[in-house]
Design a protein around this motif. Sequence first.
Motif, PDB file in Angstrom:
ATOM      1  N   PRO A 164       6.630  12.665 -53.436  1.00 31.51           N
ATOM      2  CA  PRO A 164       6.935  13.332 -52.154  1.00 31.51           C
ATOM      3  C   PRO A 164       7.198  12.349 -51.021  1.00 31.51           C
ATOM      4  N   LEU A 165       6.449  11.233 -51.006  1.00 33.65           N
ATOM      5  CA  LEU A 165       6.635  10.238 -49.951  1.00 33.65           C
ATOM      6  C   LEU A 165       7.991   9.556 -50.083  1.00 33.65           C
ATOM      7  N   ILE A 166       8.399   9.266 -51.300  1.00 29.69           N
ATOM      8  CA  ILE A 166       9.707   8.632 -51.524  1.00 29.69           C
ATOM      9  C   ILE A 166      10.831   9.567 -51.093  1.00 29.69           C
ATOM     10  N   ILE A 167      10.710  10.846 -51.441  1.00 29.85           N
ATOM     11  CA  ILE A 167      11.742  11.808 -51.037  1.00 29.85           C
ATOM     12  C   ILE A 167      11.836  11.886 -49.518  1.00 29.85           C
ATOM     13  N   THR A 168      10.672  11.934 -48.852  1.00 30.17           N
ATOM     14  CA  THR A 168      10.650  11.961 -47.382  1.00 30.17           C
ATOM     15  C   THR A 168      11.320  10.720 -46.808  1.00 30.17           C
ATOM     16  N   TYR A 169      11.015   9.562 -47.379  1.00 31.33           N
ATOM     17  CA  TYR A 169      11.588   8.298 -46.894  1.00 31.33           C
ATOM     18  C   TYR A 169      13.105   8.279 -47.085  1.00 31.33           C
ATOM     19  N   LEU A 170      13.582   8.710 -48.254  1.00 33.88           N
ATOM     20  CA  LEU A 170      15.025   8.708 -48.513  1.00 33.88           C
ATOM     21  C   LEU A 170      15.760   9.643 -47.559  1.00 33.88           C
ATOM     22  N   VAL A 171      15.129  10.787 -47.233  1.00 35.78           N
ATOM     23  CA  VAL A 171      15.744  11.718 -46.282  1.00 35.78           C
ATOM     24  C   VAL A 171      15.876  11.067 -44.904  1.00 35.78           C
ATOM     25  N   MET A 172      14.896  10.227 -44.532  1.00 34.79           N
ATOM     26  CA  MET A 172      14.913   9.609 -43.199  1.00 34.79           C
ATOM     27  C   MET A 172      15.790   8.365 -43.134  1.00 34.79           C
ATOM     28  N   ILE A 173      15.894   7.594 -44.221  1.00 32.81           N
ATOM     29  CA  ILE A 173      16.426   6.233 -44.116  1.00 32.81           C
ATOM     30  C   ILE A 173      17.942   6.140 -44.232  1.00 32.81           C
ATOM     31  N   TRP A 174      18.609   7.117 -44.859  1.00 33.47           N
ATOM     32  CA  TRP A 174      20.040   6.942 -45.095  1.00 33.47           C
ATOM     33  C   TRP A 174      20.849   6.964 -43.798  1.00 33.47           C
ATOM     34  N   PHE A 175      20.409   7.780 -42.831  1.00 31.87           N
ATOM     35  CA  PHE A 175      21.183   7.866 -41.587  1.00 31.87           C
ATOM     36  C   PHE A 175      21.109   6.585 -40.762  1.00 31.87           C
ATOM     37  N   PRO A 176      19.939   5.924 -40.619  1.00 35.38           N
ATOM     38  CA  PRO A 176      19.926   4.647 -39.887  1.00 35.38           C
ATOM     39  C   PRO A 176      20.858   3.599 -40.493  1.00 35.38           C
ATOM     40  N   LEU A 177      20.952   3.561 -41.822  1.00 33.63           N
ATOM     41  CA  LEU A 177      21.877   2.608 -42.454  1.00 33.63           C
ATOM     42  C   LEU A 177      23.325   2.969 -42.109  1.00 33.63           C
ATOM     43  N   LEU A 178      23.636   4.264 -42.161  1.00 37.06           N
ATOM     44  CA  LEU A 178      24.981   4.701 -41.784  1.00 37.06           C
ATOM     45  C   LEU A 178      25.245   4.406 -40.311  1.00 37.06           C
ATOM     46  N   ALA A 179      24.248   4.649 -39.458  1.00 39.64           N
ATOM     47  CA  ALA A 179      24.410   4.404 -38.021  1.00 39.64           C
ATOM     48  C   ALA A 179      24.655   2.927 -37.739  1.00 39.64           C
ATOM     49  N   ALA A 180      23.930   2.041 -38.443  1.00 37.46           N
ATOM     50  CA  ALA A 180      24.125   0.598 -38.253  1.00 37.46           C
ATOM     51  C   ALA A 180      25.547   0.196 -38.642  1.00 37.46           C
ATOM     52  N   TRP A 181      26.037   0.762 -39.722  1.00 40.35           N
ATOM     53  CA  TRP A 181      27.405   0.473 -40.167  1.00 40.35           C
ATOM     54  C   TRP A 181      28.424   0.960 -39.139  1.00 40.35           C
ATOM     55  N   LEU A 182      28.179   2.141 -38.562  1.00 31.17           N
ATOM     56  CA  LEU A 182      29.094   2.686 -37.565  1.00 31.17           C
ATOM     57  C   LEU A 182      29.048   1.875 -36.268  1.00 31.17           C
ATOM     58  N   VAL A 183      27.855   1.421 -35.878  1.00 31.08           N
ATOM     59  CA  VAL A 183      27.727   0.583 -34.683  1.00 31.08           C
ATOM     60  C   VAL A 183      28.545  -0.683 -34.836  1.00 31.08           C
ATOM     61  N   GLN A 184      28.478  -1.282 -36.015  1.00 35.17           N
ATOM     62  CA  GLN A 184      29.250  -2.498 -36.262  1.00 35.17           C
ATOM     63  C   GLN A 184      30.752  -2.218 -36.280  1.00 35.17           C
ATOM     64  N   GLY A 185      31.106  -0.949 -36.488  1.00 35.98           N
ATOM     65  CA  GLY A 185      32.508  -0.560 -36.435  1.00 35.98           C
ATOM     66  C   GLY A 185      32.968  -0.172 -35.042  1.00 35.98           C
ATOM     67  N   GLY A 186      32.060  -0.274 -34.047  1.00 37.99           N
ATOM     68  CA  GLY A 186      32.443  -0.017 -32.659  1.00 37.99           C
ATOM     69  C   GLY A 186      32.072   1.350 -32.126  1.00 37.99           C
ATOM     70  N   TRP A 187      31.326   2.132 -32.904  1.00 38.30           N
ATOM     71  CA  TRP A 187      30.915   3.459 -32.421  1.00 38.30           C
ATOM     72  C   TRP A 187      29.850   3.316 -31.342  1.00 38.30           C
ATOM     73  N   ARG A 188      29.890   4.234 -30.370  1.00 35.05           N
ATOM     74  CA  ARG A 188      28.872   4.279 -29.326  1.00 35.05           C
ATOM     75  C   ARG A 188      27.707   5.163 -29.780  1.00 35.05           C
ATOM     76  N   PRO A 189      26.525   4.992 -29.174  1.00 38.70           N
ATOM     77  CA  PRO A 189      25.361   5.794 -29.583  1.00 38.70           C
ATOM     78  C   PRO A 189      25.596   7.294 -29.536  1.00 38.70           C
ATOM     79  N   VAL A 190      26.232   7.787 -28.456  1.00 34.05           N
ATOM     80  CA  VAL A 190      26.457   9.224 -28.337  1.00 34.05           C
ATOM     81  C   VAL A 190      27.402   9.726 -29.420  1.00 34.05           C
TER      82      VAL A 190
END
Length: 311
Positions: A75-101
Motif C-alpha cells: 500500500p505504501l509503494i502504491i501511494t508513493y507511485l501515485v504521488m511521485i510521477w507528477f513531480p518528475l513530469l513537472a521537472a521535465w516540463l520546467v526544463q522545457g520552459g513551462w511556467r508553474p501555472v
Amino acid sequence: MLLKKLTGNPLLAGTLSALLLIVPLAQIYLLFPLQLIAPLPVFLVALRLGIKAGALAAVVPLLFCLGILGQLSTPLIITYLVMIWFPLLAAWLVQGGWRPVQILGGGYLLALALLVLFLLGSMLTGNAMLEAVHSQMMVSKQAIMTTLAGAEGADAQLLVEMGNSLDEAFRLFALLFPALFLSSWYTIQVANLLLARYLIIRWQMPLMPEQDLSSLRVPFFLVWPLIGCAMLALMASGSLQQLGLNLVLFLAIPYFFQGYSVVYRGFQHFKVSVFIRVIFYMILMTWSAAILAVTLMGLLDTWMDFRKRLT
C-alpha cells in the motif's frame, strides 16, 4: 542549508524522500506533515540535476520500502507511485520552459479528465467500485462500534447516535470519494511545486521561470460548468446527482487558489507580518470553514475583482 546539500545528490535525495515516507508509520502524528512532502526531494534533485537524476532518486524510496517492510509495503509503494510521477513530469516540463501555472493547469485538466472518466465508468457499472468502498467503510464502522461497546461504562444511547453519525459520514465519503481522492492528489502536487519554487528562489537558483502567483485568475468561462454541475447536484438524483456533486467539489478547486491569491495580495497590500500569515495558513489547513470562505472569495472575485480594488 542541509536540504540544499542533500538535494544535490540523487542517492541522498532519494534517502531523504524514503525517510519522509517511512518514518511517519512509527509516529502517526507525523503522517500529515511528512508523507505529503515525500516527493519534494526528488522534485528538487530533478530540477537541479536533470530528469535522469530525479528518476534515480525516485527509485531509492521503493528499495527502502521493500527492504524494511517487505510484503507489507505494497500500500505504501502504491501511494508513493501515485504521488511521485507528477513531480518528475513537472521537472521535465520546467526544463522545457513551462511556467508553474501552466504545469498546475495541465495537471488539473488531467485530473479532471480522469475524474469524469471514472464517474462515467462507475455509472455504467452500477457504481460497483464505490459500493465496495462503502462496504469496506461499514466494516471499519462495525469494528469501531464493537470496540466502543466493549468499553466500560459505554452509554447505549450515545452509541446509537454515534453509529448513525458514522453511517451518514461514511455514506457521504463514499459518495464523494472520487473527487476527494483526486482533490487530495492535486493539492499535494500544488503544495510540493510551490514549496520547491520557494526553495530554489531562496537558494538563488534560476531553475524555474518567475511568475507572480498573486495575479492568478481563473478564466471566466469556467464558472458556467461549476454552476451547471451545482444545478445538476441539486435537481437530479442517483448517479447523476453523484456526478454533479463530485464535479462541483473538483471544479471549485481553482477558485480556492484564486481566493488564496486575493488573500496573498491583501497580505502584500497591508504589509501583514509573517507571524500573522503563518497563523492564517495553520487555520486554513485545519478548518474547513476557512477553506470554504477562501473558495467563495475566489468565486466572487470572478465578478468583483477584489485585487483591482487593492491596487
